[in-house]
Design a protein around this motif. Structure first.
Motif, PDB file in Angstrom:
ATOM      1  N   THR A  50      48.039   2.528   7.213  1.00  0.00           N
ATOM      2  CA  THR A  50      48.640   3.841   7.450  1.00  0.00           C
ATOM      3  C   THR A  50      48.007   4.928   6.592  1.00  0.00           C
ATOM      4  OG1 THR A  50      50.377   3.551   5.776  1.00  0.00           O
ATOM      5  CG2 THR A  50      50.837   2.738   8.001  1.00  0.00           C
ATOM      6  N   ASN A  74      48.961  10.023   9.143  1.00  0.00           N
ATOM      7  CA  ASN A  74      50.365   9.642   9.011  1.00  0.00           C
ATOM      8  C   ASN A  74      51.135  10.456   7.989  1.00  0.00           C
ATOM      9  OD1 ASN A  74      50.512   7.302  10.907  1.00  0.00           O
ATOM     10  ND2 ASN A  74      48.898   6.541   9.570  1.00  0.00           N
ATOM     11  N   THR A  95      54.951   9.733  -0.857  1.00  0.00           N
ATOM     12  CA  THR A  95      54.635   8.714   0.135  1.00  0.00           C
ATOM     13  C   THR A  95      53.355   9.110   0.867  1.00  0.00           C
ATOM     14  OG1 THR A  95      56.995   8.326   0.463  1.00  0.00           O
ATOM     15  CG2 THR A  95      55.500   7.420   2.117  1.00  0.00           C
ATOM     16  N   LYS A  98      52.795   5.133   4.790  1.00  0.00           N
ATOM     17  CA  LYS A  98      54.037   4.394   4.576  1.00  0.00           C
ATOM     18  C   LYS A  98      54.094   3.749   3.196  1.00  0.00           C
ATOM     19  CE  LYS A  98      55.142   3.281   9.381  1.00  0.00           C
ATOM     20  NZ  LYS A  98      55.494   2.212  10.333  1.00  0.00           N
ATOM     21  N   ASP A 188      61.133  -0.196  12.367  1.00  0.00           N
ATOM     22  CA  ASP A 188      60.276   0.528  11.440  1.00  0.00           C
ATOM     23  C   ASP A 188      61.169   1.201  10.397  1.00  0.00           C
ATOM     24  OD1 ASP A 188      58.975   3.230  10.548  1.00  0.00           O
ATOM     25  OD2 ASP A 188      57.311   2.028  11.285  1.00  0.00           O
ATOM     26  N   ASP A 190      60.809   3.500   7.978  1.00  0.00           N
ATOM     27  CA  ASP A 190      60.796   4.955   7.838  1.00  0.00           C
ATOM     28  C   ASP A 190      61.544   5.626   8.993  1.00  0.00           C
ATOM     29  OD1 ASP A 190      59.380   4.946   5.474  1.00  0.00           O
ATOM     30  OD2 ASP A 190      57.440   4.932   6.475  1.00  0.00           O
ATOM     31  N   ARG A 223      63.995   7.852  -0.684  1.00  0.00           N
ATOM     32  CA  ARG A 223      63.162   7.542   0.469  1.00  0.00           C
ATOM     33  C   ARG A 223      63.211   8.642   1.522  1.00  0.00           C
ATOM     34  NH1 ARG A 223      60.919   2.523   1.250  1.00  0.00           N
ATOM     35  NH2 ARG A 223      59.924   3.668   2.956  1.00  0.00           N
ATOM     36  N   GLU A 330      59.603  -6.608   8.651  1.00  0.00           N
ATOM     37  CA  GLU A 330      58.357  -6.256   7.969  1.00  0.00           C
ATOM     38  C   GLU A 330      57.788  -7.446   7.219  1.00  0.00           C
ATOM     39  OE1 GLU A 330      58.909  -2.903   5.454  1.00  0.00           O
ATOM     40  OE2 GLU A 330      58.758  -1.443   7.087  1.00  0.00           O
TER      41      GLU A 330
END
Length: 549
Positions: A50, A74, A95, A98, A188, A190, A223, A330
């Motif tokens: 990413t 990204n 970030t 990712k 996913d 995020d 996050r 993941e």
């Protein structure tokens, strides 16, 4: 020029960029500029699919860092907000794609909670209600909830209408079912966290929403953080509220934080404007807290009701399950990708073991003692001139299959094929106490296997081969270069060149080993001395031993 009396001399603040998983960290020197990217030539290389080759630029100042996105695919985010240009302060999360990092200073080394922006005071707001959480969703969806500080009769911010309590409860259950379906379909992480935030805005009248997740070291890292008011600055979560929610596993409702004496004299402007807030731990189970979900209102005091907190607990339980499932997905994906890559280098059972270990192999590299083996078919170029392409491919396939099986059986790592040569390692990336002995035993088994292959090939009318093998032991730079989708191992250094030279000087059927390797063998095989070997860039020749097979 001497400073004026009472003046403060501003000293450059040392920074460190630490990854969310803890497997990478980078020292940032003041007055330097760093390029973050996937390219190995980047100042801060991050080998993740990413990440763009030139992803972002960091200009390190005395107390802050100027960040600029370099047109990455990204995106780059500060505290959950996508930015083109921005400023990083100590404690901020950044970030790239990712991959999440936190900007730290030495003073933050022992901190258990990562906050954003200015340092926040230790006390929390006025806690008017707290509810112990068990990690189960169902009990908090409808009905009365035991409370710690009496009834809280605010009108509430939950966007659910109903003519009666039964009708309202039914609509809440229907809404939670809809939310559960929406969150469970997103793996996913995020995107899932984005849905959690947007759904919170949809179902409750709140001004700001933040999700902080725990790292493996127990720190809380922002996050995603968004404001209904269009405020692009970082969300501030009161430290003591967040810590209490996580450590005591309680859902908390606070009111009129600005009027609390504990917030006066040093709190940030944003925090001082907080009137009402709720904070709940995101619990994957009764013992596992994944992070927190925090919401607040900036203007109205006494704006949240018992029902709001009760509903947020149920919603947070669904969000926590979805986050846990996303992380599990993941992990499965990562293990599958890592395993598919590592099976090129290791026996399948070893590859599976490594894939399950999060930090077994890190991107980058380090210096370590490694045993390096090279083997090469003698006269193969001349022999292949008289063979068809199909015959060459068949012969090499049979030869490589036999050699790799022996390397794996002795716990070695297949580094690469170089034409008709094989390069193998012991001690990288996973070391064993007897790596040098394993390498020598593998070499002996390889020569014996070649004798067996030749006997079979001769009977089939195929040409026979002879192979020279060289082995050296010493410190090298062992590195893992690439991305999680494709990892390439290599070792670099003078000791690799010595192993290659030993192989070049070995006759067909011979195994030559260096004296450093011979000295560390626990079980020394029968050997005889060979003439010392001259190696480029070494002042003295290398003592050499020939192993008697």
């Amino acid at each position: 020029m001497r400073p004026l009396p009472g003046a403060r001399i501003l000293e450059a603040m040392p920074f460190k960029l630490v990854s969310f998983t803890g497997d990478q960290d980078f020292e940032l020197i003041p007055d330097h500029t760093y390029v973050v990217g996937r390219a190995v030539t980047s100042d801060i290389p991050i080998f993740d699919p990413t990440i763009s080759r030139r992803h972002a630029e960091l200009r390190v100042g005395k107390a802050t860092i100027a960040l600029k996105d370099l047109g990455s695919s990204n995106g780059t985010f500060i505290n959950g907000e996508r930015v083109t240009d921005g400023t990083l302060e100590a404690g901020d999360s950044v970030t790239f794609g990712k991959v999440v990092f936190q900007l730290k200073t030495p003073e933050m080394g022992s901190a258990r909670l990562v906050t954003t922006g200015q340092n926040l005071p230790q006390p929390g707001g006025t806690i008017v209600k707290q509810i112990a959480m068990s990690g189960h969703v169902g009990a908090a969806i409808v009905g009365e909830v035991a409370q710690a500080a009496g009834a809280h009769d605010a009108q509430g911010q939950l966007k659910v209408a109903g003519a009666s309590t039964a009708e309202r409860n039914a609509r809440k259950l229907s809404l939670l079912l809809e939310v559960s379906q929406k969150l469970s379909g997103e793996l996913d992480l995020d995107k899932l966290l984005g849905r959690v935030v947007e759904t919170t805005f949809d179902v409750m009248g709140v001004d700001r929403v933040s999700v902080l997740l725990k790292t493996e070291s127990g720190e809380l890292v922002p996050r995603v953080s968004k404001s209904r008011l269009g405020d692009s600055s970082a969300q501030h979560v009161p430290r003591s509220i967040a810590r209490k929610a996580v450590e005591e596993r309680v859902a908390i409702l606070t009111d009129n934080a600005v009027a609390d004496d504990r917030f006066k004299g040093g709190a940030s402007i944003m925090l001082q404007s907080v009137r009402s807030a709720m904070c709940i731990p995101l619990m994957a189970s009764a013992e596992m807290v994944l992070g927190i979900l925090y919401v607040d209102n900036l203007t109205a005091t006494n704006s949240f009701s018992d029902e709001d907190l009760q509903f947020l607990i149920a919603f947070g339980g669904l969000a926590a399950i979805a986050i846990k499932n996303s992380r599990f997905a993941e992990q499965i994906q990562r293990e599958a990708m890592v395993r598919s890559n590592f099976e090129r280098y290791f026996a399948p059972n070893v590859a599976a073991e490594i894939a399950m270990q999060q930090g077994a192999v890190k991107l980058g590299g380090d210096k370590r003692p490694v045993t390096i083996l090279f083997s090469d078919i003698r006269g193969f170029t001349t022999m292949s001139e008289h063979m068809s392409p199909e015959s060459i491919a068949s012969l090499l396939s049979d030869y490589f299959t036999e050699m790799v099986d022996i390397i794996f059986a002795n716990g070695g790592t297949l580094d690469k094929f170089i034409g008709d040569a094989v390069m193998a390692l012991w001690g990288a990336p996973v070391p064993h106490a007897d790596d040098p002995d394993r390498a020598v035993q593998a070499a002996i088994a390889m020569q014996r296997a070649i004798h067996a292959l030749n006997a079979k090939w001769t009977a089939d009318g195929r040409p026979s081969i002879s192979v020279g093998i060289g082995i050296n032991y010493g410190e090298t730079f062992a590195g893992n270069i690439g991305s999680h989708l494709r990892l390439e191992y290599t070792v670099i250094g003078d000791n690799v060149n010595v192993a290659s030279r030993l192989c070049s000087n070995a006759k067909g059927g011979e195994i030559l080993i260096s004296d450093p390797l011979y000295q560390v063998l626990k079980e020394k095989p029968p050997v005889e001395a060979r003439d010392p070997l001259a190696v480029k860039n070494r002042a003295q020749a290398v003592p050499v031993w020939r192993v008697k097979v």
